[in-house]
Scaffold this motif. Sequence first.
Motif, PDB file in Angstrom:
ATOM      1  N   VAL A 161      54.362 -33.055  -5.621  1.00  6.96           N
ATOM      2  CA  VAL A 161      55.394 -33.708  -4.816  1.00  6.96           C
ATOM      3  C   VAL A 161      56.487 -34.213  -5.742  1.00  6.96           C
ATOM      4  O   VAL A 161      56.243 -34.454  -6.944  1.00  6.96           O
ATOM      5  CB  VAL A 161      54.781 -34.883  -3.999  1.00  6.96           C
ATOM      6  N   ARG A 196      60.579 -36.438  -5.802  1.00 10.65           N
ATOM      7  CA  ARG A 196      61.619 -37.192  -5.110  1.00 10.65           C
ATOM      8  C   ARG A 196      62.794 -37.353  -6.059  1.00 10.65           C
ATOM      9  O   ARG A 196      62.603 -37.571  -7.270  1.00 10.65           O
ATOM     10  CB  ARG A 196      61.097 -38.564  -4.663  1.00 10.65           C
ATOM     11  N   ASP A 202      54.682 -45.540  -2.785  1.00  9.50           N
ATOM     12  CA  ASP A 202      53.317 -45.094  -2.527  1.00  9.50           C
ATOM     13  C   ASP A 202      52.974 -44.042  -3.579  1.00  9.50           C
ATOM     14  O   ASP A 202      53.750 -43.099  -3.813  1.00  9.50           O
ATOM     15  CB  ASP A 202      53.212 -44.488  -1.128  1.00  9.50           C
ATOM     16  N   SER A 231      52.586 -40.217  -1.768  1.00  6.47           N
ATOM     17  CA  SER A 231      53.711 -39.612  -1.053  1.00  6.47           C
ATOM     18  C   SER A 231      55.054 -39.873  -1.717  1.00  6.47           C
ATOM     19  O   SER A 231      56.048 -39.230  -1.393  1.00  6.47           O
ATOM     20  CB  SER A 231      53.747 -40.144   0.383  1.00  6.47           C
ATOM     21  N   GLN A 248      56.890 -42.346  -1.147  1.00  3.76           N
ATOM     22  CA  GLN A 248      57.753 -43.075  -0.230  1.00  3.76           C
ATOM     23  C   GLN A 248      57.787 -44.548  -0.627  1.00  3.76           C
ATOM     24  O   GLN A 248      56.809 -45.093  -1.130  1.00  3.76           O
ATOM     25  CB  GLN A 248      57.251 -42.921   1.206  1.00  3.76           C
TER      26      GLN A 248
END
Length: 915
Positions: free
Chosen positions: A417, A419, A451, A454, A456
């Motif tokens: 993942v 970001r 988190d 994730s 987030q």
Amino acid sequence: SLVQTATPGTLFQEDKAAGVHPLNLSWVFGYNSSLAVHNLMDGDQRLLLYVSSHAAVIHDVLGNRQYHLQSHSNVISCLCVSEDRRWLATGDRGPNALVIVWDSFSGIPVRTIFESPRQDGVCALAMSRDAKYLATISAGPVQRVCIWDWTSPTENPTCSTLLRPEVGYQDYIVFNPQNPSELVSNSRTQVIFYLWVTSPQYDHLASLLSLQTFRSLVGRFSQSVFHFNNTQALTATSAGKLVLWDSTPHPHCPSKGQQGKPHSMRATKLVPMQKDSLTVLLVFESCIVTGDTKGQVKVYNGQLRFLTCCSHPKVGPIVSISFSKDPPDPPTPANGGLETDPPHSVSLTCNRNFILSTSDATVFHVTKAGTHFETVMEEARQAVDAVACHPRQELVAVGSRCGLLKVWDYQHAKYLVSRVFTAAGIQCLSYDSKGCFLAVGFTDGSVHILDAISLQSSCSELRFSRGPVTHASFSHDAQYLATADKKNAVTVYKSVLQDGSRCWEHLAGLHSHYKPIRGILFGVQSGSNEPRLLSLGEDRHLVEYDLNSSSKDQLVVLHRDRIEQDAVPLCMAWHPQLSSESFLLTANNHYKMKLYNATTRACRKTILGPTYGSPLEKIQILPSPDTVEPQKHYLVYVTKDKVGLQILPADGNPHKSFAFICHPDGVSDLACSYDGRCVFTAGGNDRAVMKWELNLSALDAAACLGGKDLIPFYSLLDGGREGEFFRELEDYFYYTQLLSQGIDTLETRQVSTHIPLEEIPLLMRAMGFYPSEKKIEEMINEVKFSKYADTGEQVAQINLGDFIKLYINHRPAFGLSMKDIQRAFQLLGYDNESGDKVIDRGDLLLLLQCRGERMTEDELVQCLTTLLNNGPGGGGSEPDTYDPTGAAAVTEGAIPAEITAEIFAADILGLPVAE
């Protein structure tokens, strides 16, 4: 040999056995996007070659495997590949620069070229079509072009030529595929054509171009190639144009066998191709291919007539294009591929798949029809400053200055993942002890708590630092988060419950240091489960905060201790509990590690640390793997450019430490996996994170082979166990015994292997080590209380073996240095009429009595009288009585009014000074 029997894929036919070194490079995340990415396989296979820091990486994308070509000690600056993809060449720039030719089938280096140190390595490489010759351009201010027959054992180039400064910095070179005797290179403003023979050789500067040449803007040159018609050449420019060069015979050129050679190239045409800047130019089969800043790949025929174009909106400025050697099988679209719009879907006449790399660190695999762009790699395009490992899972988080945060499953080398933060760059990362939260510190002073899975946001942005956040750490119970920033402030956040959910609020902040903060560390209070917080700064202060007494906007300091006298502390960690006493471990810029009592903060032990070119910058205690004995502990550290391991408890034994070059341009961060099986290092500007697998048994074996007891320490003495220095030390030691019992005593002497602790300072000075009073106190206390925690008794004597260890661990790591004295004069002195740094004689006497460890008038007179040979007995003997006329009277006439560093060292201290 292995090279002769190797075939494509030999690199990955066998699983890698456990490395023979304590640290072994296992995987590299990220690459140098300013260098080309090459395709080493045919068809749809994706075997890539690229550079990460000082290693070249052969990456099997579909098989998810990497092979690392490691031999350079500097960052690789250039690479090239033979036309058949069998041979690779890599070059670096810096001290001890190398050019290495590798066999791509076996990964074996087949030739190493040692560049002259004054040339500072190489900036460009090229290999001839037959892979026999290698061309290099040196990276120094005066550049040299060399041609090497790398298949020959000779150490000298076949031929070479120096380049004149007015041609600019040449950073690109290529052979003529039709004739290896011809080459072309270019800088941003100049193009040079070469013809080489064994003797003589010719180089020709192409005619200068300007607005008047073609009455049009030319632009900056990017790359040059020879046309496949063997008489022309092309150069791409930043104005989106191609310069066409054509040859005319050179009047002094040998005519026999040299017809059609471009000895006098002239620009005959300036062809406008497009508006966007051209960054890549190559000839492939019977086509001319260009790449530009808009991510477009265009193909032209030999007359520069447009044939086709392929592009995609997600492709950035192109750095390299690498075609497969053979046509692929009929393509089948892969999941996740990026399809271009129908208007851009035109079949490439080259009929090849190719690899496309861009300056924003993305690599694409493009099908032969140009309709399918598959993202192969997407990495950080700016410096990678932060890396952190999950405390309970095989996850590693990597943060870069471009705002990209990525999480990988490092066991399977699988991206999970990511970001992107657009407002600021990522400076530091930290997981909490349970792995629920990930704290991210940014260059704009903000902190985001995410988190951990994730990515987030768990709460709104926290912005209470006025400078970039350099450190972040959670308490063991995740109730507190502390950060440090470049404005020398410590900020504490506290976890609270709001509406049944957990969030974070600002508690307090404090400018607790006046120099950069080197570390923040949470611990646990002795006898309770309450967290304790400490910070360490370059101001030499260790600060502990009282979290229980702190309130909103009020961070209370519990203790502030100056832990170093002259060295600068650089990092700290809690030492494993090996006895009833708890310690804080620090490392300083004098290559020393120190243990401080966790409660009293008193220095309990000083140890010579690893000496691998630079001091320890960051340290972490390695979590104990299941296979390691419970009482065995290891320290992981990084220096400026190396990663290393140290067996604990450290005692100064050099064989208990090992280091390996990881990032030659500097290490920015360090992280350990939760199971202690691997270590991660971030390289900052090299934009790479390296995973190192640990082989602790190899380090244990090296320590055993280094010898037991005092054997490793004898090697640290000048001349070793049989040398003159050791014999002199032994003589002084036993002479000190006589002194302690009285030289003239008539009583029966007590034969002993020990001396009183009070004699340690005199013996140290006799051996050429002159410790300060503070260091003397630390040395004596180190021995005196060495057994106090376990037995409650103080030690009053020391034997010869323990004294040798004490001497080695406390003396300067590299002996006395004239540079230290000169540095002091730079700070304390002034420039005299001759331009020398001097200290006035009166000022020197005043400094000795008023600054630092102040000397009394009597002590100063005694020292100066002895040093200047003014004692009653002459010859430097220590006088029984002194004339109380003062230090000024003693020095007048013996010391000049203005004292230089050399006079102070040679005439006052009596130390040898090199001419």
